[in-house]
Design an enzyme around this catalytic site. Structure first.
Site, mmCIF file in Angstrom:
data_model
loop_
_atom_site.group_PDB
_atom_site.id
_atom_site.type_symbol
_atom_site.label_atom_id
_atom_site.label_comp_id
_atom_site.label_asym_id
_atom_site.label_seq_id
_atom_site.Cartn_x
_atom_site.Cartn_y
_atom_site.Cartn_z
ATOM 1 C CB VAL A 176 -0.661 0.368 1.073
ATOM 2 C CG1 VAL A 176 -2.188 -1.037 1.524
ATOM 3 C CG2 VAL A 176 -0.383 0.308 2.540
ATOM 4 C CG ASN A 223 -6.432 -4.498 7.841
ATOM 5 O OD1 ASN A 223 -6.768 -4.330 8.892
ATOM 6 N ND2 ASN A 223 -6.059 -6.106 7.619
ATOM 7 C CB SER A 241 -6.317 2.038 15.933
ATOM 8 O OG SER A 241 -6.164 1.920 18.006
ATOM 9 C CE1 TYR A 283 -0.844 0.767 14.788
ATOM 10 C CE2 TYR A 283 -1.853 1.439 17.050
ATOM 11 C CZ TYR A 283 -1.397 0.726 15.732
ATOM 12 O OH TYR A 283 -2.461 -0.191 15.149
ATOM 13 C CB ALA A 343 1.235 10.217 15.620
ATOM 14 C CB SER A 344 0.022 6.651 11.943
ATOM 15 O OG SER A 344 -0.570 5.157 13.008
HETATM 16 N N1 LIG Z 1 -4.517 -5.901 17.120
HETATM 17 C C1 LIG Z 1 -4.873 -5.289 17.114
HETATM 18 O O1 LIG Z 1 -5.422 -5.470 18.828
HETATM 19 C C2 LIG Z 1 -4.821 -3.861 16.801
HETATM 20 C C3 LIG Z 1 -6.258 -3.201 17.453
HETATM 21 C C4 LIG Z 1 -6.811 -1.551 16.570
HETATM 22 C C5 LIG Z 1 -6.307 -1.841 15.364
HETATM 23 N N2 LIG Z 1 -5.812 -1.814 14.907
HETATM 24 C C6 LIG Z 1 -5.386 -2.290 13.273
HETATM 25 O O2 LIG Z 1 -5.516 -3.259 12.561
HETATM 26 C C7 LIG Z 1 -5.083 -3.272 11.338
HETATM 27 C C8 LIG Z 1 -4.999 -4.592 11.451
HETATM 28 O O3 LIG Z 1 -4.660 -5.034 12.372
HETATM 29 P P1 LIG Z 1 -3.552 -6.470 12.936
HETATM 30 O O4 LIG Z 1 -3.691 -6.375 14.454
HETATM 31 O O5 LIG Z 1 -4.385 -7.302 11.767
HETATM 32 O O6 LIG Z 1 -2.384 -6.422 12.015
HETATM 33 P P2 LIG Z 1 -1.110 -7.455 11.838
HETATM 34 O O7 LIG Z 1 0.954 -7.541 12.119
HETATM 35 O O8 LIG Z 1 -1.982 -9.086 12.325
HETATM 36 O O9 LIG Z 1 -1.905 -7.852 9.631
HETATM 37 C C9 LIG Z 1 -1.468 -6.501 9.551
HETATM 38 C C10 LIG Z 1 -1.312 -7.563 7.591
HETATM 39 O O10 LIG Z 1 -1.085 -5.973 7.031
HETATM 40 C C11 LIG Z 1 0.139 -6.676 6.366
HETATM 41 N N3 LIG Z 1 0.846 -5.566 5.877
HETATM 42 C C12 LIG Z 1 1.997 -5.163 6.257
HETATM 43 N N4 LIG Z 1 3.043 -3.736 5.406
HETATM 44 C C13 LIG Z 1 1.994 -3.893 4.545
HETATM 45 C C14 LIG Z 1 2.112 -2.796 3.090
HETATM 46 N N5 LIG Z 1 3.064 -2.493 3.154
HETATM 47 N N6 LIG Z 1 1.614 -3.386 2.356
HETATM 48 C C15 LIG Z 1 -0.142 -4.314 2.091
HETATM 49 N N7 LIG Z 1 0.011 -4.662 3.659
HETATM 50 C C16 LIG Z 1 0.930 -4.543 4.154
HETATM 51 C C17 LIG Z 1 0.864 -7.643 6.694
HETATM 52 O O11 LIG Z 1 1.694 -8.816 5.827
HETATM 53 C C18 LIG Z 1 -0.293 -8.609 7.401
HETATM 54 O O12 LIG Z 1 -0.837 -9.682 7.067
HETATM 55 C C19 LIG Z 1 -3.883 -2.589 11.340
HETATM 56 O O13 LIG Z 1 -4.123 -0.952 10.639
HETATM 57 C C20 LIG Z 1 -3.961 -2.132 12.862
HETATM 58 O O14 LIG Z 1 -3.276 -0.501 13.050
HETATM 59 C C21 LIG Z 1 -5.590 -3.425 15.313
#
Ligand SMILES: NC(=O)c1ccc[n+]([C@@H]2O[C@H](COP(=O)([O-])OP(=O)(O)OC[C@H]3O[C@@H](n4cnc5c(N)ncnc54)[C@H](O)[C@@H]3O)[C@@H](O)[C@H]2O)c1
Length: 268
Positions: free
Chosen positions: A64, A90, A145, A158, A160-161
């Site tokens: 992305v 996502n 988030s 994180y 801030a993003s």
């Molecule tokens: N896990 C949590 O508690 C939580 C809470 C709030 C928000 N989030 C957000 O939810 C989203 C998913 O988080 P998650 O916990 O499933 O993370 P995760 O690390 O389990 O999965 C993230 C996925 O993104 C992919 N990825 C990484 N860099 C990429 C890139 N440059 N282009 C495309 N894909 C890429 C990875 O390969 C992976 O499959 C994220 O945006 C995270 O910030 C997670």
């Protein structure tokens, strides 16, 4: 019941974790889901699971951070499928490789997080908006988030993003409202995904005596016990269910919103 049949959806970062859960739920509601990730093999695995359980899906490699790659994938998909109705942005990280070993985020951590979490959302959204504007319909859902809602001493880059994702969601919703395109954000709470497993392993994360001597999973459960009113973790399917609703025609009057799915941990 939510009906997403005859809709094509693109989900980013969907090889595992929340993106995988969202892809599965959208497919269960009838959407044809393009599972994309920088990890193509992982995306293929998610897509195969969906097809095995009777859904429609295909996979794609997408980093992305590249506007050109986003544009090129969207052009290919539009040629092949005719339209993209739903985009779920996502993909997200907490830093450059090995971020969990650094107490203070490095320059590379800042750049990586902003490039993936914020610019990545913008890149894919701009690549899809032209075709949605022509059709005067479309749903864009950005995964922010609860970290969007409040600063943190340990992962300020994180937070801030993710605050940026909420701001961008509002701006983009205003830009696209005249075209009847809905842009919303979901703010997930605490989910036991690979991302959180790394986060919880950091010694300085939520410096709290109550967490001392506990395993990662026990620390996670303790954090929920201490700060989540409904006393339960969230799952990728919980996030997928809200994404499916926001992607449906029933949500046609909801735009520019950021909705917490977090058992009441944040209320705003
Ligand atoms: N896990 C949590 O508690 C939580 C809470 C709030 C928000 N989030 C957000 O939810 C989203 C998913 O988080 P998650 O916990 O499933 O993370 P995760 O690390 O389990 O999965 C993230 C996925 O993104 C992919 N990825 C990484 N860099 C990429 C890139 N440059 N282009 C495309 N894909 C890429 C990875 O390969 C992976 O499959 C994220 O945006 C995270 O910030 C997670």
């Amino acid at each position: 019941m939510i009906d997403l049949s005859n809709k094509n959806a693109l989900v980013t970062g969907a090889a595992l974790g929340i993106g995988k859960g969202i892809s599965k739920v959208l497919a269960e509601q009838g959407a044809n889901v393009v599972v994309s990730d920088i990890d193509l093999e992982g995306a293929q695995r998610t897509s195969e699971e969906i097809v095995k359980s009777g859904g429609q899906s295909q996979s794609a490699c997408l980093d992305v951070t590249s506007p050109d790659a986003a544009q090129s994938l969207l052009s290919d998909l539009l040629e092949q499928l005719g339209q993209i109705d739903i985009v779920v942005n996502n993909a997200g990280v907490v830093g450059a490789d090995g971020w969990w070993e650094r107490k203070v985020p490095s320059e590379d951590d800042w750049d990586t997080v902003l490039a993936i979490n914020l610019r990545g959302v913008v890149n894919v959204s701009l690549a899809v908006e032209g075709s949605m504007k022509e059709r005067k319909q479309g749903k864009i859902i950005n995964i922010a988030s609860i970290a969007s809602r409040q600063g943190s001493p340990s992962i300020p880059h994180y937070n801030a993003s993710k605050a940026g994702v909420v701001s961008w969601t509002q701006s983009h919703a205003l830009q696209l409202a005249p075209y009847q395109i809905n842009v919303n954000a979901i703010c997930p709470g605490l989910l036991w995904t690979p991302l959180f497993e790394h986060l919880i392993g950091r010694p300085d994360f939520l410096d709290n005596q109550a967490l001392e001597g506990l395993t990662g999973r026990q620390r996670f459960e303790k954090i929920i016990e201490l700060g989540t009113p409904m006393q339960k973790e969230q799952t990728p399917e919980d996030i997928g269910k809200l994404a499916a609703f926001l992607a449906s025609d029933d949500a046609h009057n909801i735009t520019g919103q950021a909705i917490n799915v977090d058992g009441g941990r944040r209320m705003n």
